[in-house]
Design a protein around this motif. Structure first.
Motif, mmCIF file in Angstrom:
data_model
loop_
_atom_site.group_PDB
_atom_site.id
_atom_site.type_symbol
_atom_site.label_atom_id
_atom_site.label_comp_id
_atom_site.label_asym_id
_atom_site.label_seq_id
_atom_site.Cartn_x
_atom_site.Cartn_y
_atom_site.Cartn_z
ATOM 1 N N THR A 82 0.291 -1.228 0.204
ATOM 2 C CA THR A 82 -0.302 -0.215 -0.092
ATOM 3 C C THR A 82 0.773 1.116 -0.151
ATOM 4 O O THR A 82 1.654 1.385 0.724
ATOM 5 C CB THR A 82 -0.971 0.138 1.393
ATOM 6 N N ASN A 132 -6.097 4.287 1.502
ATOM 7 C CA ASN A 132 -5.489 2.977 0.672
ATOM 8 C C ASN A 132 -5.437 2.401 1.716
ATOM 9 O O ASN A 132 -5.828 0.795 1.382
ATOM 10 C CB ASN A 132 -4.267 3.770 -0.199
ATOM 11 N N ASN A 187 -1.533 -1.099 -4.669
ATOM 12 C CA ASN A 187 -2.694 -0.254 -4.253
ATOM 13 C C ASN A 187 -1.987 0.426 -3.759
ATOM 14 O O ASN A 187 -1.179 1.532 -3.330
ATOM 15 C CB ASN A 187 -3.290 0.070 -2.496
ATOM 16 N N CYS A 236 -1.262 5.158 -5.639
ATOM 17 C CA CYS A 236 -0.881 6.541 -5.384
ATOM 18 C C CYS A 236 -0.312 7.805 -5.980
ATOM 19 O O CYS A 236 0.203 7.561 -6.303
ATOM 20 C CB CYS A 236 -0.568 6.746 -3.692
ATOM 21 N N GLY A 267 -5.654 1.672 -7.093
ATOM 22 C CA GLY A 267 -5.818 2.913 -6.364
ATOM 23 C C GLY A 267 -5.351 4.366 -6.864
ATOM 24 O O GLY A 267 -5.377 4.115 -8.853
ATOM 25 N N THR A 299 -9.485 2.870 -9.276
ATOM 26 C CA THR A 299 -10.814 2.788 -8.124
ATOM 27 C C THR A 299 -11.645 2.439 -8.570
ATOM 28 O O THR A 299 -12.629 2.840 -6.950
ATOM 29 C CB THR A 299 -10.188 4.828 -7.428
#
Length: 431
Positions: free
Chosen positions: A8, A14, A45, A47, A77, A99
């Motif tokens: 993550t 998240n 996942n 960002c 993500g 997402t």
């Protein structure tokens, strides 16, 4: 037994979603293993708040591929949602989910092999339903995150998140309360309400609001603390503050995103408030709660930020005196209005401005903590720290380390706060 592994990047939302996806795989009979181990399926996942998030996402994808070239690699993500073709072109990626549709990730990945190359991303801007991803099993029994909403309608000029997460979708209140009851029954003492734009909870439901949700959560037996994640300023008007100040469980800690202490910069950012309004909100919270901690986010180096504008931010920070702050540099995000501006700030200027703001917010943090040295406060301990010390948080989010001969995890204790060392307080248990 097949193995699945997860990594993550980014925010608490998240983290919540990763844990929920891991639970889906566990329920399907998979062993959840460490990311450095050889797994059959890797889920990353991602960002996309900063360029660093994108870069780190690519590094992690390549690392998974190197660990097991025959594994199926799924990427979800914000980065996956906003740049699916770019992500899919990375060697080893088999499916990009974005997402949306994470609830079907097990069946989506089980249909693939290591030669697959599928873009499963759809237009998030047309999505108006909250996707239920629920966690029933947590590895600890201290604090639990509950995702209460998805999406953002604010469209700040620097932010890619509305394009990655879509419009606001709120989770039905009865579902949130049901999960709080379930977590409480499993021994959790603190619940953290998280979302992409928590302040907007309920705007799409009609007849409910964040204040209503807090009021109902406050009545739920078992849970002893309710904490809010980051919240936008204009939610915290007098009416809202009046509605929550009687809560017996809501933590007196509010992380309110400032971004800039200069009105001209805020206007270019498309933020929906002025510094005067922000200060009024902080004053209102301090009138309602004498021990309140107000923390914030501050961005430096936004396009066009002059020395005068930056100095206005420094002065405003001194005036407000935050309990703590997350200071970060503006990062150009492709697809946002701010990225197109010609008046970008040089990296060395952003570096220097960051150092100035960090120094100032550390000073105000220490001033805040000093108010509580010598006082006894209730601390919820979460984990061992070092050398026989245990770490926990006060209601107003002061980090405390205290020695103990017994395991204090998941326990409340009254602690005498004795000494501040770089933002962490050393204390002594007195009960």
């Amino acid at each position: 037994m097949k193995k699945a592994s997860f990594y993550t990047l980014g925010c608490k939302v998240n983290q919540y979603e990763t844990e929920a996806m891991a639970e889906l795989f566990s329920d399907a009979g998979y062993e959840i293993c460490d990311f450095n181990e050889k797994a059959d399926i890797y889920v990353i996942n991602t960002c996309s708040v900063t360029n660093m998030g994108d870069r780190k996402s690519r590094q992690i994808i390549r690392r998974a591929k190197k660990t097991n070239p025959n594994a199926v690699i799924a990427v979800t993500g914000c980065y996956a949602q906003t740049a699916p073709d770019e992500v899919l072109s990375i060697d080893g990626v088999n499916i990009v989910i974005g997402t949306k549709d994470r609830k079907n990730i097990v069946t989506l990945t089980e249909a693939l092999d290591s030669s697959s190359n599928i873009n499963h991303v759809s237009d998030i801007m047309t999505n108006h339903e909250f996707e239920e991803l629920q966690i029933k099993k947590y590895s600890n029994r201290t604090r639990a995150f509950i995702k209460i909403q998805e999406g953002c309608n604010q469209f700040c000029s620097y932010c890619i998140i509305p394009y990655a997460r879509g419009p606001v979708r709120s989770r039905p209140k009865q579902e949130v309360i049901r999960e709080i009851r379930e977590l409480s029954g499993n021994g959790f003492k603190e619940i953290i309400l998280v979302g992409i734009h928590v302040a907007s909870y309920g705007v799409d439901l009609g007849g409910t609001s964040l204040a209503d949700l807090i009021a109902d959560a406050d009545k739920t037996d078992g849970v002893e603390r309710i904490r809010l994640s980051s919240i936008e300023p204009m939610t915290l008007n007098r009416q809202f503050i009046d509605s929550i100040k009687g809560s017996s469980k809501l933590c007196h800690h509010f992380h309110i995103s400032l971004q800039s202490g200069c009105d001209a910069t805020l206007k270019r950012m498309n933020r929906k408030y002025t510094t005067a309004q922000f200060k009024e909100i902080v004053d209102g919270l301090r009138e309602a709660f004498d021990d309140v901690a107000v923390t914030t986010d501050i961005m430096v180096g936004f396009p066009g930020e002059t020395d005068e504008e930056f100095n206005a931010t420094v002065d405003f920070i001194k005036e407000v005196s935050f309990a703590d702050a997350h200071v970060f540099q503006y990062s150009r995000r492709r697809g946002t209005p701010a990225a197109k501006r010609p008046d970008q700030i040089a990296p060395n200027v952003k570096d220097e401005r960051s150092k100035i703001i960090i120094k100032e917010t550390q000073r105000t943090r220490d001033e805040f903590i000093s108010r509580f040295i010598g006082k006894t406060m209730r601390v919820l301990f979460e984990q061992p720290a070092r050398d026989g010390l245990f770490e926990g948080k006060t209601d107003n989010y002061i980090t405390v380390h205290a020695p103990s001969d017994i395991d204090l995890n998941d326990q409340f204790r009254n602690v005498l706060l004795e000494k501040n060392i770089n933002g962490t307080v050393i204390g002594k248990i007195i009960d």
